[in-house]
Design a protein around this motif. Structure first.
Motif, PDB file in Angstrom:
ATOM      1  N   ILE A 265       1.309  -1.198   0.519  1.00  0.00           N
ATOM      2  CA  ILE A 265       0.278   0.170   0.081  1.00  0.00           C
ATOM      3  C   ILE A 265       1.008   0.882   0.332  1.00  0.00           C
ATOM      4  CG2 ILE A 265      -1.515   1.234   1.375  1.00  0.00           C
ATOM      5  CD1 ILE A 265      -2.340  -1.466   2.317  1.00  0.00           C
ATOM      6  N   ALA A 266       1.820   1.260   0.558  1.00  0.00           N
ATOM      7  CA  ALA A 266       2.671   2.226   1.083  1.00  0.00           C
ATOM      8  C   ALA A 266       3.332   2.288  -0.591  1.00  0.00           C
ATOM      9  CB  ALA A 266       3.970   2.120   2.407  1.00  0.00           C
ATOM     10  N   ALA A 267       3.572   1.428  -0.977  1.00  0.00           N
ATOM     11  CA  ALA A 267       4.883   1.341  -2.155  1.00  0.00           C
ATOM     12  C   ALA A 267       4.224   1.992  -3.680  1.00  0.00           C
ATOM     13  CB  ALA A 267       5.922   0.284  -2.203  1.00  0.00           C
ATOM     14  N   SER A 268       2.283   1.530  -3.082  1.00  0.00           N
ATOM     15  CA  SER A 268       1.460   2.257  -4.594  1.00  0.00           C
ATOM     16  C   SER A 268       0.964   2.995  -4.278  1.00  0.00           C
ATOM     17  CB  SER A 268       0.509   1.079  -4.517  1.00  0.00           C
ATOM     18  OG  SER A 268      -0.232   1.114  -3.563  1.00  0.00           O
ATOM     19  N   GLY A 269       0.981   4.375  -3.010  1.00  0.00           N
ATOM     20  CA  GLY A 269       1.176   5.289  -2.576  1.00  0.00           C
ATOM     21  C   GLY A 269      -0.716   5.659  -2.849  1.00  0.00           C
ATOM     22  N   VAL A 270      -1.410   4.232  -2.045  1.00  0.00           N
ATOM     23  CA  VAL A 270      -3.205   4.237  -1.155  1.00  0.00           C
ATOM     24  C   VAL A 270      -2.852   4.453  -0.044  1.00  0.00           C
ATOM     25  CG1 VAL A 270      -4.864   2.646  -1.692  1.00  0.00           C
ATOM     26  CG2 VAL A 270      -3.900   2.922  -3.351  1.00  0.00           C
ATOM     27  N   SER A 271      -3.888   5.742  -0.032  1.00  0.00           N
ATOM     28  CA  SER A 271      -3.768   5.931   1.442  1.00  0.00           C
ATOM     29  C   SER A 271      -5.113   5.517   2.134  1.00  0.00           C
ATOM     30  CB  SER A 271      -4.073   8.057   1.600  1.00  0.00           C
ATOM     31  OG  SER A 271      -5.508   7.981   0.963  1.00  0.00           O
ATOM     32  N   ILE A 272      -5.363   5.343   3.555  1.00  0.00           N
ATOM     33  CA  ILE A 272      -5.873   4.636   3.473  1.00  0.00           C
ATOM     34  C   ILE A 272      -6.767   5.190   5.076  1.00  0.00           C
ATOM     35  CG2 ILE A 272      -6.977   2.496   6.112  1.00  0.00           C
ATOM     36  CD1 ILE A 272      -5.707   1.576   3.210  1.00  0.00           C
ATOM     37  N   MET A 273      -8.393   5.131   5.093  1.00  0.00           N
ATOM     38  CA  MET A 273      -9.101   5.569   5.775  1.00  0.00           C
ATOM     39  C   MET A 273      -9.519   4.714   6.816  1.00  0.00           C
ATOM     40  SD  MET A 273     -12.353   7.536   6.992  1.00  0.00           S
ATOM     41  CE  MET A 273     -13.268   5.794   6.542  1.00  0.00           C
ATOM     42  N   THR A 274      -9.382   5.943   8.077  1.00  0.00           N
ATOM     43  CA  THR A 274     -10.106   4.618   8.974  1.00  0.00           C
ATOM     44  C   THR A 274     -10.904   5.822  10.204  1.00  0.00           C
ATOM     45  OG1 THR A 274     -10.513   3.069  10.456  1.00  0.00           O
ATOM     46  CG2 THR A 274      -8.562   4.749  10.697  1.00  0.00           C
ATOM     47  N   ASN A 275     -12.559   5.222  10.199  1.00  0.00           N
ATOM     48  CA  ASN A 275     -13.009   5.795  11.685  1.00  0.00           C
ATOM     49  C   ASN A 275     -12.652   5.034  12.909  1.00  0.00           C
ATOM     50  OD1 ASN A 275     -14.544   4.079  10.533  1.00  0.00           O
ATOM     51  ND2 ASN A 275     -16.378   5.179  11.211  1.00  0.00           N
ATOM     52  N   ALA A 276     -11.967   4.099  13.284  1.00  0.00           N
ATOM     53  CA  ALA A 276     -12.467   3.388  14.178  1.00  0.00           C
ATOM     54  C   ALA A 276     -13.875   2.856  14.503  1.00  0.00           C
ATOM     55  CB  ALA A 276     -11.212   3.448  15.396  1.00  0.00           C
ATOM     56  N   PRO A 277     -14.701   2.298  13.849  1.00  0.00           N
ATOM     57  CA  PRO A 277     -15.586   1.782  13.761  1.00  0.00           C
ATOM     58  C   PRO A 277     -16.186   0.543  15.308  1.00  0.00           C
ATOM     59  CG  PRO A 277     -15.406   1.056  12.278  1.00  0.00           C
ATOM     60  CD  PRO A 277     -14.049   1.661  12.435  1.00  0.00           C
ATOM     61  N   GLY A 278     -16.573   1.036  16.000  1.00  0.00           N
ATOM     62  CA  GLY A 278     -17.223   0.115  17.268  1.00  0.00           C
ATOM     63  C   GLY A 278     -16.815  -1.609  17.441  1.00  0.00           C
ATOM     64  N   LEU A 287       0.789   0.155  12.634  1.00  0.00           N
ATOM     65  CA  LEU A 287       2.007  -0.524  11.685  1.00  0.00           C
ATOM     66  C   LEU A 287       1.845   0.247   9.994  1.00  0.00           C
ATOM     67  CD1 LEU A 287       1.160  -4.189  11.337  1.00  0.00           C
ATOM     68  CD2 LEU A 287       1.564  -3.147   9.442  1.00  0.00           C
ATOM     69  N   LEU A 288       0.632   0.662   9.832  1.00  0.00           N
ATOM     70  CA  LEU A 288       0.583   0.901   8.143  1.00  0.00           C
ATOM     71  C   LEU A 288       1.309   2.374   8.343  1.00  0.00           C
ATOM     72  CD1 LEU A 288      -2.866   0.846   7.984  1.00  0.00           C
ATOM     73  CD2 LEU A 288      -1.607  -0.412   6.815  1.00  0.00           C
ATOM     74  N   ARG A 289       1.316   3.142   9.244  1.00  0.00           N
ATOM     75  CA  ARG A 289       2.035   4.328   9.655  1.00  0.00           C
ATOM     76  C   ARG A 289       3.444   4.258   9.530  1.00  0.00           C
ATOM     77  NH1 ARG A 289      -0.042   9.413  11.179  1.00  0.00           N
ATOM     78  NH2 ARG A 289       1.766   9.865  12.763  1.00  0.00           N
ATOM     79  N   ARG A 290       3.901   3.074  10.355  1.00  0.00           N
ATOM     80  CA  ARG A 290       5.082   2.623  10.237  1.00  0.00           C
ATOM     81  C   ARG A 290       6.091   2.414   9.164  1.00  0.00           C
ATOM     82  NH1 ARG A 290       4.805   0.412  14.920  1.00  0.00           N
ATOM     83  NH2 ARG A 290       4.552  -1.442  14.414  1.00  0.00           N
ATOM     84  N   ALA A 291       5.229   1.769   7.426  1.00  0.00           N
ATOM     85  CA  ALA A 291       5.184   1.136   6.626  1.00  0.00           C
ATOM     86  C   ALA A 291       5.389   2.324   5.524  1.00  0.00           C
ATOM     87  CB  ALA A 291       4.090   0.316   6.235  1.00  0.00           C
ATOM     88  N   GLY A 292       4.799   3.480   6.076  1.00  0.00           N
ATOM     89  CA  GLY A 292       5.018   4.822   5.384  1.00  0.00           C
ATOM     90  C   GLY A 292       3.530   5.482   4.633  1.00  0.00           C
ATOM     91  N   VAL A 293       2.806   4.412   5.527  1.00  0.00           N
ATOM     92  CA  VAL A 293       1.090   4.796   4.483  1.00  0.00           C
ATOM     93  C   VAL A 293       0.255   5.926   5.550  1.00  0.00           C
ATOM     94  CG1 VAL A 293      -1.239   3.728   4.199  1.00  0.00           C
ATOM     95  CG2 VAL A 293       1.307   2.141   4.296  1.00  0.00           C
ATOM     96  N   THR A 294      -0.107   6.494   4.276  1.00  0.00           N
ATOM     97  CA  THR A 294      -0.608   7.709   5.097  1.00  0.00           C
ATOM     98  C   THR A 294      -2.198   7.012   5.216  1.00  0.00           C
ATOM     99  OG1 THR A 294      -0.180   9.560   2.761  1.00  0.00           O
ATOM    100  CG2 THR A 294      -1.763   9.787   4.466  1.00  0.00           C
ATOM    101  N   VAL A 295      -2.487   7.060   6.600  1.00  0.00           N
ATOM    102  CA  VAL A 295      -4.184   6.861   7.283  1.00  0.00           C
ATOM    103  C   VAL A 295      -4.186   8.288   8.053  1.00  0.00           C
ATOM    104  CG1 VAL A 295      -4.900   5.884   9.195  1.00  0.00           C
ATOM    105  CG2 VAL A 295      -2.495   4.914   8.390  1.00  0.00           C
ATOM    106  N   PHE A 296      -5.967   8.686   7.349  1.00  0.00           N
ATOM    107  CA  PHE A 296      -6.454   9.572   7.856  1.00  0.00           C
ATOM    108  C   PHE A 296      -7.876   9.407   7.836  1.00  0.00           C
ATOM    109  CE2 PHE A 296      -9.483  10.541   3.757  1.00  0.00           C
ATOM    110  CZ  PHE A 296      -8.725   9.115   3.295  1.00  0.00           C
ATOM    111  N   SER A 297      -8.723  10.215   8.685  1.00  0.00           N
ATOM    112  CA  SER A 297      -9.955   9.791   9.362  1.00  0.00           C
ATOM    113  C   SER A 297     -11.303  10.800   9.044  1.00  0.00           C
ATOM    114  CB  SER A 297     -10.260   9.486  10.889  1.00  0.00           C
ATOM    115  OG  SER A 297     -11.172   9.318  11.627  1.00  0.00           O
TER     116      SER A 297
END
Ligand SMILES: [Zn+2]
Length: 399
Positions: A265-278, A287-297
């Motif tokens: 995911i980091a290498a392809s430059g795809v970002s991941i959105m999570t709202n940490a649902p119940g 883990l994603l951030r450590r790999a360099g993935v952009t995680v937003f919410s």
């Protein structure tokens, strides 16, 4: 010295220092120690409050919330969670709700009052509503242009291949003013990952727009779909322009598999959105951030047909993400904060997002000693500034 329009005195920055922030033409033009700013037309005393960039509400649904309208009790699906049935419930509820523009304004006021100055909203585009919801939300976006910047995603809530006419509608939605093209569970909903992604990436390529796909699919199907999205993103050189929202499947993986997925995911430059649902597994944020993935919410649903939760407060969302991720150290709390601020800005490709000279003067004041404390205390009594102008105070938008 050149004179500046407004100087904000006694502003506490994230590094703990107290500074004066000069603003002209909606931009930060100076950051100076106390008493050393250039003469200003106006002075605003921030009284030592912590100043942080406006929050990035990266995933919301302005067309489907009932916030501020009558309470609509949640109706469970008849036989376990079923997206098709939820969409049907949603149509029934919306038919009885206040007009969409009113409901969208209620939700925008809530988000702005809590400190969001940037937003990405998905808006339903399908065979039943056509482009009507988008037309309404485009008008509301225009009304709010001095208060918040809004990106709109043409969201095929009823699938693409299953809902006749939707591929053409997505094209028209972008022509009408949608900034991005969306998708929905290509495997489980349309039962054709390739066919679904052909349409989504086709619209994106034709119009030069970004992509943000809802992917609730768990386990292997979720991972397979993410791998396919990454492969297309890399092949088309669209790194930084594609997001997968939810990506629950990443939360089902064992460590080794999750690390491998994160690297891809980091290498392809795809970002991941999570709202940490119940009650869902959700992506492993650290883990994603450590790999360099952009995680937003984002808040995702607020008082709608999907669930009754949500308060439009991205600082609280950072707390929820931290709470569910087991974040305790200052560094981890800072990471949760980054997810709702700088990482969100990166995923949305926002220009001039920061508290620095040259950045846009979009900021929030918080009664907190520092960022880690703000994340766990979620203090209210905030002031929200857009382009240097006070737009909300003490939980209410100023008009
Ligand atoms: Zn959503």
């Amino acid at each position: 010295m050149v004179s500046i329009e407004t100087v904000f005195t006694r502003a506490k920055l994230a590094d703990g220092s107290q500074k004066e922030i000069g603003v002209s033409g909606g931009r930060i033009v100076s950051i100076e120690p106390a008493g050393s700013s250039a003469p200003a037309g106006r002075t605003v005393d921030l009284a030592g409050a912590l100043v942080v960039p406006g929050f990035v509400e990266g995933h919301i649904h302005l067309d489907t919330s009932f916030y501020g309208d009558a309470w609509i009790p949640h109706k469970p699906c008849t036989n376990g969670f079923d997206v098709h049935e939820r969409v049907a419930f949603q149509a029934e509820n919306i038919a009885q709700a206040a007009p969409m523009d009113e409901r969208a304004r209620n939700q925008l006021d809530l988000c702005i009052a809590n400190g969001s100055t940037q937003m990405r909203s998905h808006v339903m585009v399908d065979g039943s509503v056509g482009l009507r919801s988008l037309e309404t939300i485009l008008k509301v976006r225009d009304e709010y242009r001095d208060l918040i910047d809004i990106q709109l995603v043409a969201f095929p809530q009823s699938g693409i291949l299953k809902s006749p006419g939707t591929p053409e509608l997505l094209d028209e939605a972008v022509r009408l003013g949608a900034d991005l093209v969306g998708g929905l569970d290509p495997g489980s909903f349309d039962r054709d990952v390739k066919g679904h992604l052909d349409v989504v990436f086709g619209v994106a390529e034709r119009h030069g727009v970004d992509i943000d796909i809802h992917l609730h699919d768990a386990g292997t199907l979720g991972l397979f779909t993410i791998e396919e999205i990454c492969a297309r993103t890399a092949a088309l050189g669209m790194g930084g322009h594609v997001a997968v929202s939810h990506a629950y499947g990443l939360g089902d993986l064992a460590q080794d598999a999750a690390r491998k997925a994160a690297d891809l995911i980091a290498a392809s430059g795809v970002s991941i959105m999570t709202n940490a649902p119940g009650n869902h597994n959700f992506p492993p944020v650290a883990l994603l951030r450590r790999a360099g993935v952009t995680v937003f919410s984002g808040s995702d649903n607020i008082r709608d047909s999907w669930w009754p939760y949500g308060d439009g407060d991205m600082l609280r969302r950072a707390e929820i993400i931290g709470y569910r991720s087991g974040f305790y150290t200052d560094e981890e709390l800072q990471a949760a904060f980054d997810v709702v601020t700088a990482a969100g800005a990166k995923a949305l490709r926002l220009e001039g997002y920061s508290i620095e000279i040259g950045a846009r003067a979009d900021f929030v004041t918080l009664q907190a000693a520092h960022v880690p404390e703000a994340v766990v205390a979620t203090p209210k009594g905030r002031k929200v500034f857009k382009a240097g102008k006070l737009v909300a105070e003490n939980g209410a938008v100023i008009r």
